[in-house]
Design an enzyme around this catalytic site. Structure first.
Site, PDB file in Angstrom:
ATOM      1  N   HIS A 191       6.658  25.590 -16.762  1.00  0.00           N
ATOM      2  CA  HIS A 191       6.845  24.419 -15.886  1.00  0.00           C
ATOM      3  C   HIS A 191       6.064  23.228 -16.445  1.00  0.00           C
ATOM      4  O   HIS A 191       5.031  23.412 -17.087  1.00  0.00           O
ATOM      5  CB  HIS A 191       6.343  24.777 -14.473  1.00  0.00           C
ATOM      6  CG  HIS A 191       6.579  23.714 -13.460  1.00  0.00           C
ATOM      7  ND1 HIS A 191       5.741  22.630 -13.320  1.00  0.00           N
ATOM      8  CD2 HIS A 191       7.556  23.568 -12.539  1.00  0.00           C
ATOM      9  CE1 HIS A 191       6.214  21.859 -12.348  1.00  0.00           C
ATOM     10  NE2 HIS A 191       7.308  22.404 -11.857  1.00  0.00           N
ATOM     11  N   ASP A 317      13.453  22.114  -6.781  1.00  0.00           N
ATOM     12  CA  ASP A 317      12.158  21.498  -7.071  1.00  0.00           C
ATOM     13  C   ASP A 317      11.485  21.002  -5.784  1.00  0.00           C
ATOM     14  O   ASP A 317      10.812  19.976  -5.776  1.00  0.00           O
ATOM     15  CB  ASP A 317      12.268  20.353  -8.091  1.00  0.00           C
ATOM     16  CG  ASP A 317      11.025  20.234  -8.970  1.00  0.00           C
ATOM     17  OD1 ASP A 317      10.080  21.018  -8.773  1.00  0.00           O
ATOM     18  OD2 ASP A 317      11.004  19.361  -9.847  1.00  0.00           O
TER      19      ASP A 317
HETATM   20 MN    MN Z   1       8.741  21.617 -10.374  1.00  0.00          MN
END
Ligand code: MN
Length: 356
Positions: A191, A317
């Site tokens: 990430h 997200d």
């Molecule tokens: Mn993220």
């Protein structure tokens, strides 16, 4: 966006697939206080200080939304999931997680955060699965925590937020992490994080260091370093996941293959050794991509064409990008039903061993 802005007519339609969102963030209650202390003590990296210094001082609705909903793993989040038609979230400790800390704090807090996550999953077993936070600062401890996450906590992968204080997993001193990931069959979600101090200046001076661009190119570099350092030659079964449409690497693949081979053949760098396979082959055999932050049919279809339809997964997200209209847009992609179900549901079920 707050929940009461989502009116019923904006809700996604009932569909014949589950929507599993695979890059969804959370923060245990004390994480942000520890971040505040890091800032107050002047111990934060430039990028961390810029981003979290802003988050903790801004009253902007988006920032308030991010801070509030990162910290909920219960009713508020489930309500948002219901409103957005999200059946399950694959949860990970929000970036940069424990990688902002010194080694000792990072090792301790990874354990705390993983225990907290496991409790939330126990409470909502049909809505949440999670990834194991690790402290790359101590690779041996990280390997142990991967084992604990897999065997004791029921976690389904590993979260690493790109570099750790400017150091990358491509350095062999971190490779115990890949050995453990391979041994316990745990995919590593790579990430983004803010670019490290040596990289961030030209991004920051024009305000492009964040999710707008800096995160993506830094994380793409992080993944590429792992490929060219030979990690997948030594650990061929390791599987990694990149968000944000693979941080653009699928689009780069042709040039990466051509120029990697040319540079290696020219013997230009001691640090760039031949690898067994091409960057594009590692991408297609050792990586999955998610569309976190990118609700764009054209990019998703390109990734499906290049990576294969079994290697592209849905992500929202949350809470950073919490947009119900994006779910509707993706439901409406012109795509055959089987591939759409792979994208939203079955690829994630396979990668994260989700059984119902
Ligand atoms: Mn993220």
């Amino acid at each position: 966006m707050s929940s009461n802005e989502v009116s019923p007519q904006q809700r996604p339609a009932k569909v014949d697939y589950l929507r599993i969102a695979t890059e969804e963030a959370f923060a245990p209650p004390d994480l942000f206080n520890m971040y505040r202390k890091l800032l107050a003590d002047g111990k934060a990296d430039t990028g961390f200080a810029s981003l979290w210094g802003f988050h903790f001082s801004s009253q902007a609705p988006r920032v308030q939304h991010i801070l509030k909903y990162n910290q909920d793993l219960d009713k508020l989040r489930i309500q948002h999931m219901d409103e957005a038609g999200i059946d399950m979230q694959v949860l990970s400790l929000t970036s940069p997680g424990v990688q902002a800390f010194d080694a000792e704090t990072a090792v301790d807090y990874a354990i705390t955060a993983n225990d907290y996550l496991a409790e939330a999953i126990k409470k909502h077993p049909t809505r949440f699965v999670g990834l194991t936070a690790i402290a790359p600062q101590n690779p041996a401890a990280a390997a142990k925590e991967i084992e604990r996450g897999a065997t004791k906590l029921g976690l389904r992968g590993i979260i690493v937020n790109s570099h750790t204080h400017g150091e990358y997993l491509s350095d062999p001193k971190y490779w115990d992490i890949f050995a453990a990931a391979e041994a316990f069959d745990m995919p590593i979600y790579l990430h983004p994080s803010s670019p490290p101090p040596k990289m961030i200046e030209p991004f920051m001076e024009v305000g492009l260091d964040g999710a707008v661009y800096g995160f993506g190119v830094e994380t793409g570099l992080s993944a590429l370093r792992i490929m060219t350092s030979g990690v997948f030659d030594k650990f061929p079964k390791v599987q990694m996941i990149l968000g944000h449409m693979g941080e653009a690497l699928p689009y780069w693949a042709y040039r990466l293959d051509y120029m990697h081979r040319a540079t290696v053949a020219a013997n230009r760098y001691e640090s760039l050794k031949p690898t067994k396979r091409k960057p594009s082959e590692y991408l297609r055999e050792n990586f999955y991509v998610t569309n976190s932050g990118v609700a764009w049919e054209l990019a998703i279809k390109f990734a499906q064409d290049f990576m294969g339809v079994d290697r592209v997964m849905y992500a929202m997200d949350y809470p950073y990008q919490h947009v119900v209209d994006e779910v509707i847009a993706l439901d409406n992609m012109l795509m055959n039903a089987e591939d759409k179900k792979r994208f939203f549901q079955t690829n994630a079920e396979r990668v994260f061993k989700i059984t119902r």
